[in-house]
Scaffold this active site. Structure first.
Site, PDB file in Angstrom:
ATOM      1  N   HIS A 139      -3.090   7.906   5.775  1.00 17.62           N
ATOM      2  CA  HIS A 139      -3.278   6.549   5.262  1.00 17.62           C
ATOM      3  C   HIS A 139      -4.703   6.099   5.579  1.00 17.62           C
ATOM      4  O   HIS A 139      -5.373   5.537   4.723  1.00 17.62           O
ATOM      5  CB  HIS A 139      -2.247   5.612   5.886  1.00 17.62           C
ATOM      6  CG  HIS A 139      -2.228   4.250   5.283  1.00 17.62           C
ATOM      7  ND1 HIS A 139      -2.078   4.050   3.925  1.00 17.62           N
ATOM      8  CD2 HIS A 139      -2.348   3.013   5.846  1.00 17.62           C
ATOM      9  CE1 HIS A 139      -2.102   2.742   3.666  1.00 17.62           C
ATOM     10  NE2 HIS A 139      -2.267   2.103   4.813  1.00 17.62           N
ATOM     11  N   LYS A 157      -9.806   7.824   1.540  1.00 16.32           N
ATOM     12  CA  LYS A 157     -10.220   6.422   1.397  1.00 16.32           C
ATOM     13  C   LYS A 157     -11.656   6.226   1.861  1.00 16.32           C
ATOM     14  O   LYS A 157     -12.289   5.230   1.504  1.00 16.32           O
ATOM     15  CB  LYS A 157      -9.291   5.502   2.199  1.00 16.32           C
ATOM     16  CG  LYS A 157      -7.901   5.317   1.609  1.00 16.32           C
ATOM     17  CD  LYS A 157      -7.093   4.301   2.403  1.00 16.32           C
ATOM     18  CE  LYS A 157      -5.707   4.081   1.823  1.00 16.32           C
ATOM     19  NZ  LYS A 157      -4.791   5.200   2.100  1.00 16.32           N
ATOM     20  N   HIS A 217      -9.686   1.679  -0.649  1.00 19.26           N
ATOM     21  CA  HIS A 217      -8.222   1.546  -0.594  1.00 19.26           C
ATOM     22  C   HIS A 217      -7.715   1.005  -1.918  1.00 19.26           C
ATOM     23  O   HIS A 217      -7.953  -0.151  -2.270  1.00 19.26           O
ATOM     24  CB  HIS A 217      -7.851   0.602   0.548  1.00 19.26           C
ATOM     25  CG  HIS A 217      -6.398   0.587   0.886  1.00 19.26           C
ATOM     26  ND1 HIS A 217      -5.419   1.097   0.058  1.00 19.26           N
ATOM     27  CD2 HIS A 217      -5.730   0.117   1.979  1.00 19.26           C
ATOM     28  CE1 HIS A 217      -4.243   0.940   0.618  1.00 19.26           C
ATOM     29  NE2 HIS A 217      -4.396   0.353   1.786  1.00 19.26           N
ATOM     30  N   GLU A 244      -1.931   5.669  13.517  1.00 19.92           N
ATOM     31  CA  GLU A 244      -1.550   6.834  12.732  1.00 19.92           C
ATOM     32  C   GLU A 244      -1.827   8.115  13.523  1.00 19.92           C
ATOM     33  O   GLU A 244      -1.041   9.065  13.483  1.00 19.92           O
ATOM     34  CB  GLU A 244      -2.288   6.862  11.393  1.00 19.92           C
ATOM     35  CG  GLU A 244      -1.788   7.955  10.478  1.00 19.92           C
ATOM     36  CD  GLU A 244      -2.325   7.841   9.057  1.00 19.92           C
ATOM     37  OE1 GLU A 244      -1.822   8.592   8.185  1.00 19.92           O
ATOM     38  OE2 GLU A 244      -3.227   7.015   8.805  1.00 19.92           O
ATOM     39  N   PHE A 286       1.642  -3.472   4.105  1.00 22.85           N
ATOM     40  CA  PHE A 286       1.978  -4.781   4.655  1.00 22.85           C
ATOM     41  C   PHE A 286       3.489  -4.991   4.550  1.00 22.85           C
ATOM     42  O   PHE A 286       4.140  -4.508   3.622  1.00 22.85           O
ATOM     43  CB  PHE A 286       1.271  -5.891   3.882  1.00 22.85           C
ATOM     44  CG  PHE A 286      -0.194  -6.058   4.229  1.00 22.85           C
ATOM     45  CD1 PHE A 286      -0.795  -5.328   5.235  1.00 22.85           C
ATOM     46  CD2 PHE A 286      -0.977  -6.981   3.545  1.00 22.85           C
ATOM     47  CE1 PHE A 286      -2.127  -5.490   5.553  1.00 22.85           C
ATOM     48  CE2 PHE A 286      -2.315  -7.163   3.850  1.00 22.85           C
ATOM     49  CZ  PHE A 286      -2.889  -6.420   4.851  1.00 22.85           C
ATOM     50  N   CYS A 303       0.804  -1.218   0.000  1.00 21.44           N
ATOM     51  CA  CYS A 303       0.000   0.000   0.000  1.00 21.44           C
ATOM     52  C   CYS A 303       0.838   1.269   0.000  1.00 21.44           C
ATOM     53  O   CYS A 303       0.305   2.369  -0.115  1.00 21.44           O
ATOM     54  CB  CYS A 303      -0.937  -0.001   1.202  1.00 21.44           C
ATOM     55  SG  CYS A 303      -1.855  -1.549   1.377  1.00 21.44           S
TER      56      CYS A 303
END
Length: 421
Positions: free
Chosen positions: A311, A343, A348, A322, A407, A171
């Protein structure tokens, strides 16, 4: 007189063109307008029959017409993620006005990343293999699905002979691609770069894989409300698709050809959690490191950032961490910075997420407007910052930040600044 170099001697890097396709629209402007209006691009899946799955919805691109950008005979040679890359590259070139010539071709490169590559075509061809035998697998199967054929096709389309490769970092892909393109220019390895991210992974295997990880929202009764970053009722992210491609240039090269400059790239940071294959570090150390690296690169203090496109995936674990990272960095100023997650509207986009969100950051600087976080009705107690809930805002923006974390504990951060000669 314009200074083409920063105080440290590195070249200044600017953006002169952007193309975008998202669940909100098939152009940057239509996507941006929808984001400012707080519209959701998330709806029931149409790419395949999802009735047997736990998740029935995604952020799909609607009304994309590849014929406008790619000859029909060529479309058979590429998965949709490559088509998105070619389409957004054309939009970016059209806006920028950059022409590739014998004089600049070797000083221009292409870094377009993808997290998953041609997953839908892989699935389609695997079914054909099982049902009809190996002789019926497409001769274009391999070049249709491998990630580096997105920048490969763009380089061939425009005759670009500089560096040409794909960065794949889950991502964080889109931001890493832009950040490394920025590095190539500021350190003098290139004069122009075409960079961004593209993804088309709304497919049976992707939905099954993510839902079996318990990573996706299962709010099938109300898809448009499923992506709800920082809200106490969030239950996972929503898969999306799309692309964004940028033209980055040295300020000197852009000025020489009289280009219209959209903004300046002033900071880039990257880091690794070195912690877990999917879960972020519980103390947000990697997030903090990437953001501080970007701030230091830009020679900015934390309180000089007016807006963060977060994010903000709408996951139970990621959203509070975050927020924690912002608090660690901003300290007493944490509640003054505006933060939002687009998002909530796009879903996403995986490897394209950082690219489309960077495009929104640039538009925020140009229009002096901040897009909202929709569906944020009741923030979790630990999520107590200003997430620009529900409605867009007008602001005075000079420096904005974009975060992308992936990830494998990979983290990336970019800072875009209003251009001042």
């Amino acid at each position: 007189m314009i200074s083409f170099s920063r105080s440290n001697g590195q070249k200044r890097v600017v953006i002169t063109g952007i193309g975008a396709i998202s669940p909100l629209g098939t152009s940057l402007q239509s996507s941006w307008n929808a984001a400012l209006e707080g519209k959701s691009g998330i709806a029931n899946i149409t790419h395949f029959d999802a009735s047997r799955y736990d998740v029935h919805f995604a952020g799909e691109v609607k009304n994309f017409t590849p014929d406008v950008y790619i000859e029909k005979k060529e479309q058979k040679k590429m998965d949709l993620f490559i088509q998105y890359a070619l389409a957004t590259a054309k939009m970016a070139f059209d806006q920028s006005g950059l022409k590739i010539t014998e004089e600049n071709t070797n000083r221009t490169g292409v870094f377009i990343g993808s997290g998953m590559g041609g997953l839908p075509f892989i699935e389609e061809q695997h079914t054909r293999l099982l049902e009809k035998g190996p002789g019926r697998v497409s001769a274009f199967f391999i070049p249709s699905v491998i990630t580096n054929l997105a920048p490969g096709w763009v380089s061939m389309q425009y005759g670009i002979k500089g560096p040409n490769f794909t960065i794949t970092s889950a991502c964080a892909t889109g931001v890493h691609s832009l950040g490394e393109a920025y590095n190539y220019i500021r350190f003098g390895l290139a004069d122009q770069m075409v960079a961004g991210g593209t993804e088309s992974a709304v497919s049976p295997m992707a939905i099954a894989g993510f839902e079996n990880m318990k990573a996706l929202s299962t709010r099938n009764d109300s898809p448009s409300e499923a992506s709800r970053p920082w809200d106490k009722d969030r239950d996972g992210f929503v898969l999306g698709e799309g692309a964004a491609t940028f033209i980055l240039e040295s300020l000197e090269a852009a000025t020489k050809r009289g280009a219209n400059i959209l903004c300046e790239v002033t900071g880039y940071g990257a880091s690794s959690d070195a912690y877990h294959i999917t879960s972020p570090d519980p103390e947000a150390k990697g997030f903090v490191s990437a953001m501080m690296n970007a701030l230091n690169d830009a020679s900015l203090k934390p309180n000089e950032i007016q807006y963060i496109n977060a994010h903000g995936t709408s996951t139970p674990m990621g959203d509070p961490l975050e927020s924690l990272a912002v608090k660690k960095i901003m300290k007493d100023d944490a509640k003054k910075v505006w933060i939002s997650s687009t998002k909530s509207m796009t879903g996403h986009l995986l490897g394209a997420a950082g690219a489309i969100e960077s495009a929104f950051c640039v538009m925020a600087l140009l229009d002096q407007k901040v897009p909202p976080t929709i569906n944020l009705n009741s923030p979790s107690p630990e999520c107590d910052l200003d997430y620009v809930p529900l409605k867009a805002r007008d602001g005075k923006l000079k420096h904005v930040m974009n975060n992308s974390f992936g990830f494998g504990g990979t983290n990336s951060c970019l800072i875009f600044s209003k251009f001042e000669s």
